[in-house]
Design an enzyme around this catalytic site. Structure first.
Site, PDB file in Angstrom:
ATOM      1  N   ARG A  10     -50.881  -6.056  61.846  1.00 34.79           N
ATOM      2  CA  ARG A  10     -50.946  -7.452  61.435  1.00 34.79           C
ATOM      3  C   ARG A  10     -50.802  -7.486  59.914  1.00 34.79           C
ATOM      4  NH1 ARG A  10     -56.469  -9.366  63.276  1.00 34.79           N
ATOM      5  NH2 ARG A  10     -55.714 -11.484  62.922  1.00 34.79           N
ATOM      6  N   SER A  12     -52.613  -9.182  57.568  1.00 38.09           N
ATOM      7  CA  SER A  12     -53.748  -9.502  56.703  1.00 38.09           C
ATOM      8  C   SER A  12     -54.035  -8.328  55.773  1.00 38.09           C
ATOM      9  CB  SER A  12     -54.996  -9.800  57.533  1.00 38.09           C
ATOM     10  OG  SER A  12     -55.488  -8.614  58.148  1.00 38.09           O
ATOM     11  N   LYS A  80     -63.035  -2.609  67.469  1.00 34.25           N
ATOM     12  CA  LYS A  80     -63.917  -3.610  68.074  1.00 34.25           C
ATOM     13  C   LYS A  80     -63.143  -4.817  68.608  1.00 34.25           C
ATOM     14  CE  LYS A  80     -65.218  -6.226  63.884  1.00 34.25           C
ATOM     15  NZ  LYS A  80     -64.752  -7.545  64.327  1.00 34.25           N
ATOM     16  N   ASP A  81     -61.909  -5.017  68.131  1.00 36.05           N
ATOM     17  CA  ASP A  81     -61.090  -6.148  68.580  1.00 36.05           C
ATOM     18  C   ASP A  81     -60.239  -5.824  69.798  1.00 36.05           C
ATOM     19  OD1 ASP A  81     -62.039  -7.646  66.440  1.00 36.05           O
ATOM     20  OD2 ASP A  81     -60.367  -7.075  65.128  1.00 36.05           O
ATOM     21  N   THR A 123     -70.949 -17.965  60.672  1.00 41.77           N
ATOM     22  CA  THR A 123     -70.319 -16.842  61.366  1.00 41.77           C
ATOM     23  C   THR A 123     -69.530 -17.376  62.545  1.00 41.77           C
ATOM     24  OG1 THR A 123     -70.649 -14.763  62.573  1.00 41.77           O
ATOM     25  CG2 THR A 123     -72.369 -16.409  62.785  1.00 41.77           C
ATOM     26  N   SER A 125     -68.880 -15.241  65.052  1.00 42.38           N
ATOM     27  CA  SER A 125     -69.192 -14.259  66.087  1.00 42.38           C
ATOM     28  C   SER A 125     -70.373 -14.731  66.937  1.00 42.38           C
ATOM     29  CB  SER A 125     -69.527 -12.905  65.441  1.00 42.38           C
ATOM     30  OG  SER A 125     -70.230 -12.074  66.335  1.00 42.38           O
ATOM     31  N   LEU A 126     -70.177 -14.775  68.254  1.00 39.41           N
ATOM     32  CA  LEU A 126     -71.273 -15.136  69.158  1.00 39.41           C
ATOM     33  C   LEU A 126     -72.405 -14.119  69.082  1.00 39.41           C
ATOM     34  CD1 LEU A 126     -69.473 -16.294  72.429  1.00 39.41           C
ATOM     35  CD2 LEU A 126     -70.869 -17.693  70.916  1.00 39.41           C
ATOM     36  N   ARG A 127     -72.035 -12.845  68.971  1.00 41.64           N
ATOM     37  CA  ARG A 127     -73.050 -11.783  68.907  1.00 41.64           C
ATOM     38  C   ARG A 127     -73.924 -11.936  67.668  1.00 41.64           C
ATOM     39  NH1 ARG A 127     -73.174  -7.578  65.773  1.00 41.64           N
ATOM     40  NH2 ARG A 127     -71.033  -7.992  65.119  1.00 41.64           N
ATOM     41  N   ARG A 128     -73.306 -12.159  66.519  1.00 40.75           N
ATOM     42  CA  ARG A 128     -74.070 -12.334  65.278  1.00 40.75           C
ATOM     43  C   ARG A 128     -74.924 -13.600  65.342  1.00 40.75           C
ATOM     44  NH1 ARG A 128     -68.660 -10.806  61.897  1.00 40.75           N
ATOM     45  NH2 ARG A 128     -68.921  -8.528  61.902  1.00 40.75           N
ATOM     46  N   LYS A 129     -74.329 -14.667  65.858  1.00 40.78           N
ATOM     47  CA  LYS A 129     -75.075 -15.926  65.986  1.00 40.78           C
ATOM     48  C   LYS A 129     -76.315 -15.741  66.851  1.00 40.78           C
ATOM     49  CE  LYS A 129     -74.717 -20.564  67.998  1.00 40.78           C
ATOM     50  NZ  LYS A 129     -73.834 -21.548  68.667  1.00 40.78           N
ATOM     51  N   ARG A 145     -64.311 -19.013  60.492  1.00 37.39           N
ATOM     52  CA  ARG A 145     -63.214 -18.189  61.000  1.00 37.39           C
ATOM     53  C   ARG A 145     -62.171 -17.943  59.915  1.00 37.39           C
ATOM     54  NH1 ARG A 145     -64.037 -17.414  66.262  1.00 37.39           N
ATOM     55  NH2 ARG A 145     -65.355 -18.914  67.355  1.00 37.39           N
ATOM     56  N   GLY A 146     -61.234 -17.044  60.219  1.00 36.40           N
ATOM     57  CA  GLY A 146     -60.200 -16.691  59.253  1.00 36.40           C
ATOM     58  C   GLY A 146     -60.298 -15.219  58.888  1.00 36.40           C
ATOM     59  N   VAL A 148     -60.918 -11.968  56.242  1.00 32.29           N
ATOM     60  CA  VAL A 148     -62.073 -11.682  55.386  1.00 32.29           C
ATOM     61  C   VAL A 148     -62.012 -12.463  54.077  1.00 32.29           C
ATOM     62  CG1 VAL A 148     -63.294  -9.883  54.110  1.00 32.29           C
ATOM     63  CG2 VAL A 148     -62.393  -9.393  56.394  1.00 32.29           C
ATOM     64  N   ARG A 151     -62.625 -16.215  54.532  1.00 31.94           N
ATOM     65  CA  ARG A 151     -64.027 -16.509  54.890  1.00 31.94           C
ATOM     66  C   ARG A 151     -64.934 -16.415  53.662  1.00 31.94           C
ATOM     67  NH1 ARG A 151     -65.724 -12.563  59.121  1.00 31.94           N
ATOM     68  NH2 ARG A 151     -63.722 -11.517  58.869  1.00 31.94           N
ATOM     69  N   CYS A 237     -65.389 -10.947  73.802  1.00 30.94           N
ATOM     70  CA  CYS A 237     -65.751 -11.839  72.704  1.00 30.94           C
ATOM     71  C   CYS A 237     -66.502 -13.064  73.202  1.00 30.94           C
ATOM     72  CB  CYS A 237     -64.503 -12.265  71.945  1.00 30.94           C
ATOM     73  SG  CYS A 237     -63.325 -13.170  72.972  1.00 30.94           S
TER      74      CYS A 237
END
Length: 525
Positions: A10, A12, A80-81, A123, A125-129, A145-146, A148, A151, A237
């Site tokens: 990608r 980025s 992780k993605d 954030t 991320s559901l996990r972080r939230k 989102r977006g 690094v 963000r 995710c």
């Protein structure tokens, strides 16, 4: 080594940094390489549907398609993605040595807000939230989102936010970690966080052999266990799942967690195995979580954004809810509430020759008021196999059990001993039984053993079917709802009442809750 290895990435800054690391390491081994930034799937042609190839990952899809089209030879990803199951024809070629596994809080000004009741953290991320809310339940989480860089800029521009959460590896690798940042050692990272993965075509032996030299075995072991744990929980995710494996002193240390989306529920597991005997570690830890409510929690998460399509007018157990087909999103509640009455002792002053019990509620009322010794009845007649079983376990032998009240009445007209019965019933009951008996000169002494209260509620417009277990549940539902639904009924007596209100009425093969669930599943398969 004449072949140039085309490295897909990608575009980025972080993705390019990771791709360049792979490029440098391959070139150090003597290989020729070329970076191929891939922007979108719009111009890529594929002769098979994505679902047939198993292409699913939102961050990996573009590179998967480019590889299958032979536009690139390898793809570089944040592991992780990457979905736990790779597309057909694509394999894991290598995992580089892992970087910082932690999540990092980047904050504004100072950290004093951590002790405050009100704070706003950003954030996507559901996990972080979920983990943040589990630790700081009064704080507010806003979506971020977006890439690094964008963000971090959004955090800087937003005066309302106190901080935002990032992967330490991401902001560290491209050298933009602010001074106002702390690692969140208490937060369990995403499976394979901090690791870089290389994928390639399974048929490309040259590339596979080249990439194998970059593979870091310890990282591969740890991330494989974490991703196997994730796969076993059927997560991605869409579920707040964390997992971290470390290897120390020839031991494999595992820590995993599953939370509800709002962080109010948390199931955690930790386990250690000897290195070399760790093959079943992921399965053990995932099953540990599943057996302690994880399956139900995953189902809740899975169906959070799906409309309920079936309502049960009786609260179902966890095991019963597991029986539904995946297309069924069921809600259950008691549309009938029961209140047991005090049964006067005068009723038992002399032996009662014939007793009729048509429900388990009547049994509960009797045994709540009196002991089995006090409930000495000569002949007990009941309705339903479950009622019979409960009577014989709690009170005494049943002389005859019929499938419904009308059938029992017809039996008693022919075979009753004597000319009277004592009927333990509700304040709301069907007329068929006492009417038939009275018309045939059998005296019916009704004892109100319990009261039935209608406690239905208005259901969502998405409801297609309703599960009914008695005429009273039908009455309770129709008092609050006038919409046409499919009526899934436990028996013919219930179905008879349902036909007064609904056009499509279906009856279970046997009068059990499980049989009604089977009836529902047949409709949705």
């Amino acid at each position: 080594m004449s072949k140039t290895i085309r490295i897909g990435t990608r575009d980025s800054e972080l993705a390019l940094w990771q791709a360049n690391i792979v490029k440098t390491q391959l070139e150090n081994l003597g290989h020729q390489t070329e970076l191929v930034p891939v922007k979108s799937t719009g111009d890529l042609v594929l002769d098979k549907p994505l679902y047939e190839l198993g292409i699913t990952g939102i961050f990996t899809r573009t590179l998967d398609i480019a590889m299958l089209n032979h536009d690139i030879d390898i793809a570089v990803h944040s592991l992780k993605d990457v979905p736990t199951i790779l597309p057909k024809g694509i394999v894991q070629a290598a995992v580089l040595k892992r970087g910082n596994v932690n999540d990092t809080l980047v904050f504004k000004n100072n950290e004093e807000f951590l002790g405050a009741k009100d704070a706003v953290i950003a954030t996507g991320s559901l996990r972080r939230k979920a983990q943040w809310l589990n630790r700081y339940p009064t704080h507010t989480i806003e979506d971020l989102r977006g890439n690094v860089n964008s963000r971090l800029q959004k955090l800087a521009d937003n005066d309302h936010w106190n901080g935002a959460i990032f992967a330490a590896a991401g902001i560290g690798r491209i050298g933009i970690r602010p001074e106002e940042a702390i690692n969140l050692d208490w937060m369990v990272p995403a499976p394979a966080q901090g690791a870089i993965m290389i994928t390639a075509l399974a048929e490309d032996n040259f590339v596979l052999e080249a990439c194998a030299e970059l593979n870091h075995e310890e990282t591969e072991i740890c991330t494989t266990i974490e991703r196997k744990f994730l796969n076993r929980l059927e997560g991605g995710c869409t579920a707040p799942i964390g997992a971290l494996v470390r290897i120390k002193d020839e031991e494999v240390l595992f820590k995993g967690v599953l939370l509800s989306k709002d962080g109010s529920k948390k199931i955690q597991v930790e386990r250690t195995e000897k290195l070399g005997k760790h093959e079943d570690l992921a399965v053990f830890c995932a099953d540990y979580i599943i057996e302690r409510g994880g399956k139900r929690l995953m189902d809740e998460i899975k169906f959070t954004n799906k409309a309920t399509n079936v309502v049960s007018t009786k609260t179902l157990s966890e095991d019963q809810l597991k029986l539904f087909h995946e297309k069924v999103v069921a809600k259950s509640d008691d549309f009938i509430k029961i209140s047991l009455n005090r049964i006067r002792p005068q009723i038992f002053k002399s032996e009662i020759e014939n007793v009729i019990i048509t429900s388990k509620n009547a049994v509960e009322a009797l045994i709540t008021n009196y002991s089995a010794v006090e409930l000495q009845f000569k002949n007990i007649y009941c309705v339903g196999r479950r009622t019979k079983r409960l009577v014989e376990n709690k009170i005494g032998k049943v002389k005859y059990a019929a499938k419904n009240a009308k059938a029992l009445a017809e039996y008693l007209v022919e075979y009753i001993e004597g000319t009277a019965v004592t009927y333990f019933c509700s304040d709301i009951r069907l007329d068929a039984l006492p009417t038939i008996l009275s018309e045939n000169h059998i005296t019916v002494n009704e004892v109100e053993a319990y009261q039935t209260k209608y406690d239905g509620f208005e259901v969502e417009s998405s409801i297609e079917g309703v599960m009914f277990y008695s005429p009273s549940t039908v009455e309770s539902f129709t008092r609050k709802n006038k919409n046409e639904v499919i009526a899934f009924c436990i028996g013919e007596t219930t179905a008879k009442e349902a036909r007064r209100h609904f056009k499509d009425v279906r009856v279970a093969k046997v009068p059990t809750v499980e049989s009604v669930i089977e009836l529902v599943n047949q409709h949705y398969i």
